[in-house]
Design a protein around this motif. Structure first.
Motif, PDB file in Angstrom:
ATOM      1  N   ARG A  86       0.837  -1.209   0.000  1.00 22.43           N
ATOM      2  CA  ARG A  86       0.000   0.000   0.000  1.00 22.43           C
ATOM      3  C   ARG A  86       0.869   1.255   0.000  1.00 22.43           C
ATOM      4  N   ARG A  87       1.939   1.228   0.828  1.00 21.51           N
ATOM      5  CA  ARG A  87       2.846   2.392   0.849  1.00 21.51           C
ATOM      6  C   ARG A  87       3.477   2.597  -0.525  1.00 21.51           C
ATOM      7  N   ASN A  88       3.918   1.511  -1.170  1.00 19.08           N
ATOM      8  CA  ASN A  88       4.523   1.628  -2.495  1.00 19.08           C
ATOM      9  C   ASN A  88       3.507   2.096  -3.527  1.00 19.08           C
ATOM     10  N   ALA A  89       2.275   1.648  -3.429  1.00 20.86           N
ATOM     11  CA  ALA A  89       1.243   2.068  -4.372  1.00 20.86           C
ATOM     12  C   ALA A  89       0.939   3.551  -4.200  1.00 20.86           C
ATOM     13  N   ASP A  90       1.008   4.062  -2.962  1.00 16.66           N
ATOM     14  CA  ASP A  90       0.730   5.468  -2.699  1.00 16.66           C
ATOM     15  C   ASP A  90       1.860   6.377  -3.172  1.00 16.66           C
ATOM     16  N   ARG A  91       3.062   5.841  -3.248  1.00 20.24           N
ATOM     17  CA  ARG A  91       4.204   6.652  -3.647  1.00 20.24           C
ATOM     18  C   ARG A  91       4.218   6.807  -5.165  1.00 20.24           C
ATOM     19  N   THR A  92       4.561   7.992  -5.636  1.00 15.46           N
ATOM     20  CA  THR A  92       4.663   8.214  -7.076  1.00 15.46           C
ATOM     21  C   THR A  92       6.030   7.724  -7.543  1.00 15.46           C
ATOM     22  N   LEU A  93       6.165   7.627  -8.843  1.00 13.25           N
ATOM     23  CA  LEU A  93       7.435   7.200  -9.410  1.00 13.25           C
ATOM     24  C   LEU A  93       8.532   8.200  -9.056  1.00 13.25           C
ATOM     25  N   ALA A  94       8.193   9.473  -9.026  1.00 10.89           N
ATOM     26  CA  ALA A  94       9.178  10.503  -8.675  1.00 10.89           C
ATOM     27  C   ALA A  94       9.657  10.317  -7.235  1.00 10.89           C
ATOM     28  N   ASP A  95       8.724   9.986  -6.326  1.00 11.92           N
ATOM     29  CA  ASP A  95       9.116   9.747  -4.925  1.00 11.92           C
ATOM     30  C   ASP A  95      10.054   8.554  -4.824  1.00 11.92           C
ATOM     31  N   GLN A  96       9.728   7.504  -5.554  1.00 16.70           N
ATOM     32  CA  GLN A  96      10.581   6.315  -5.526  1.00 16.70           C
ATOM     33  C   GLN A  96      11.957   6.627  -6.104  1.00 16.70           C
ATOM     34  N   ALA A  97      12.002   7.434  -7.177  1.00 16.21           N
ATOM     35  CA  ALA A  97      13.290   7.803  -7.775  1.00 16.21           C
ATOM     36  C   ALA A  97      14.108   8.644  -6.800  1.00 16.21           C
ATOM     37  N   ARG A  98      13.432   9.578  -6.110  1.00 16.26           N
ATOM     38  CA  ARG A  98      14.142  10.396  -5.124  1.00 16.26           C
ATOM     39  C   ARG A  98      14.700   9.546  -3.991  1.00 16.26           C
ATOM     40  N   ALA A  99      13.891   8.600  -3.528  1.00 16.65           N
ATOM     41  CA  ALA A  99      14.349   7.728  -2.439  1.00 16.65           C
ATOM     42  C   ALA A  99      15.548   6.895  -2.893  1.00 16.65           C
ATOM     43  N   ALA A 100      15.498   6.385  -4.121  1.00 17.05           N
ATOM     44  CA  ALA A 100      16.623   5.599  -4.637  1.00 17.05           C
ATOM     45  C   ALA A 100      17.864   6.472  -4.780  1.00 17.05           C
ATOM     46  N   ALA A 101      17.690   7.693  -5.268  1.00 15.05           N
ATOM     47  CA  ALA A 101      18.827   8.612  -5.415  1.00 15.05           C
ATOM     48  C   ALA A 101      19.418   8.964  -4.052  1.00 15.05           C
ATOM     49  N   ASP A 102      18.559   9.208  -3.073  1.00 13.42           N
ATOM     50  CA  ASP A 102      19.043   9.514  -1.723  1.00 13.42           C
ATOM     51  C   ASP A 102      19.815   8.338  -1.132  1.00 13.42           C
ATOM     52  N   ALA A 103      19.293   7.130  -1.333  1.00 14.42           N
ATOM     53  CA  ALA A 103      19.988   5.935  -0.830  1.00 14.42           C
ATOM     54  C   ALA A 103      21.348   5.789  -1.505  1.00 14.42           C
ATOM     55  N   ALA A 104      21.407   6.056  -2.821  1.00 11.00           N
ATOM     56  CA  ALA A 104      22.676   5.959  -3.542  1.00 11.00           C
ATOM     57  C   ALA A 104      23.668   7.002  -3.031  1.00 11.00           C
ATOM     58  N   ILE A 105      23.190   8.199  -2.793  1.00 13.54           N
ATOM     59  CA  ILE A 105      24.069   9.263  -2.282  1.00 13.54           C
ATOM     60  C   ILE A 105      24.594   8.906  -0.897  1.00 13.54           C
ATOM     61  N   ASP A 106      23.710   8.399  -0.039  1.00 13.52           N
ATOM     62  CA  ASP A 106      24.133   8.006   1.307  1.00 13.52           C
ATOM     63  C   ASP A 106      25.186   6.905   1.254  1.00 13.52           C
ATOM     64  N   TYR A 107      24.972   5.920   0.394  1.00 18.34           N
ATOM     65  CA  TYR A 107      25.940   4.815   0.261  1.00 18.34           C
ATOM     66  C   TYR A 107      27.276   5.350  -0.255  1.00 18.34           C
TER      67      TYR A 107
END
Length: 189
Positions: A22-43
């Motif tokens: 449900r959380r993933n369905a509520d998130r837009t593709l842009a939100d998911q891309a931002r989260a992935a980019a943030d995770a990559a930057i943190d790593y």
């Protein structure tokens, strides 16, 4: 702590999975891309050398997959081999020149021993370079084969998806035609 039965554990896990979906369905593709980019930057900030090494290795592998990259690696190997060969012949000439100037038998023996040792080191260096080139070529061939397999798999998956889409479109068209036909019948009556 309470001991949960396997059924309770399964239900709990299922509930967590559904909540995540449900959380993933509520998130837009842009939100998911931002989260992935943030995770990559943190790593990257946490492990900069690992990221640099991985990028360097990926660049070398991709470079070796291309024909110009393999040609360049081959040229570099041959140039290094020629340089080592030239250096060994230069050392050999100098050692012979030194040995010819001094009439001592002992100096000739030292010069020959030094030359033998240097030639052995150069031979080992050339063998190591050849082994490295062979390994790089094998890695390039393996990576190329894997890339071809992935390409074929992608084509197969795309073809399968297209077939599934066509089948769904046919079913939808059939269902729509039936619904329109029923509506027309009801409208006439």
């Amino acid at each position: 702590m309470t001991d949960l039965t396997p059924i309770d554990k399964r239900d709990s896990l299922r509930a967590r999975i559904e909540a995540a979906e449900r959380r993933n369905a509520d998130r837009t593709l842009a939100d998911q891309a931002r989260a992935a980019a943030d995770a990559a930057i943190d790593y990257t900030r946490a492990n900069p050398l690992t990221v640099i090494g991985g990028a360097l290795a990926a660049g070398v592998v991709i470079g070796l997959l291309t024909r110009p990259g393999r040609r360049m690696a081959s040229r570099a190997y041959h140039n290094a081999s020629d340089a080592i060969s030239d250096a060994s012949s230069s050392v050999s000439r100098r050692a012979r020149g030194l040995a010819s100037r001094s009439p001592s038998r002992f100096s000739d023996l030292i010069g020959d021993t030094a030359m033998a040792y240097i030639m052995k080191l150069l031979d080992e260096a050339v063998e190591g370079a050849r082994a490295a080139q062979d390994r790089a070529e094998a890695l390039g061939d393996t990576a190329g084969t894997q890339a071809k397999k992935l390409g074929h798999n992608a084509v197969d998956a795309a073809s399968s998806a297209a077939d599934s889409t066509r089948a769904l479109a046919r079913k939808a068209r059939s269902a729509t035609t039936g619904a329109v036909r029923d509506l027309r019948r009801k409208a006439k009556v």
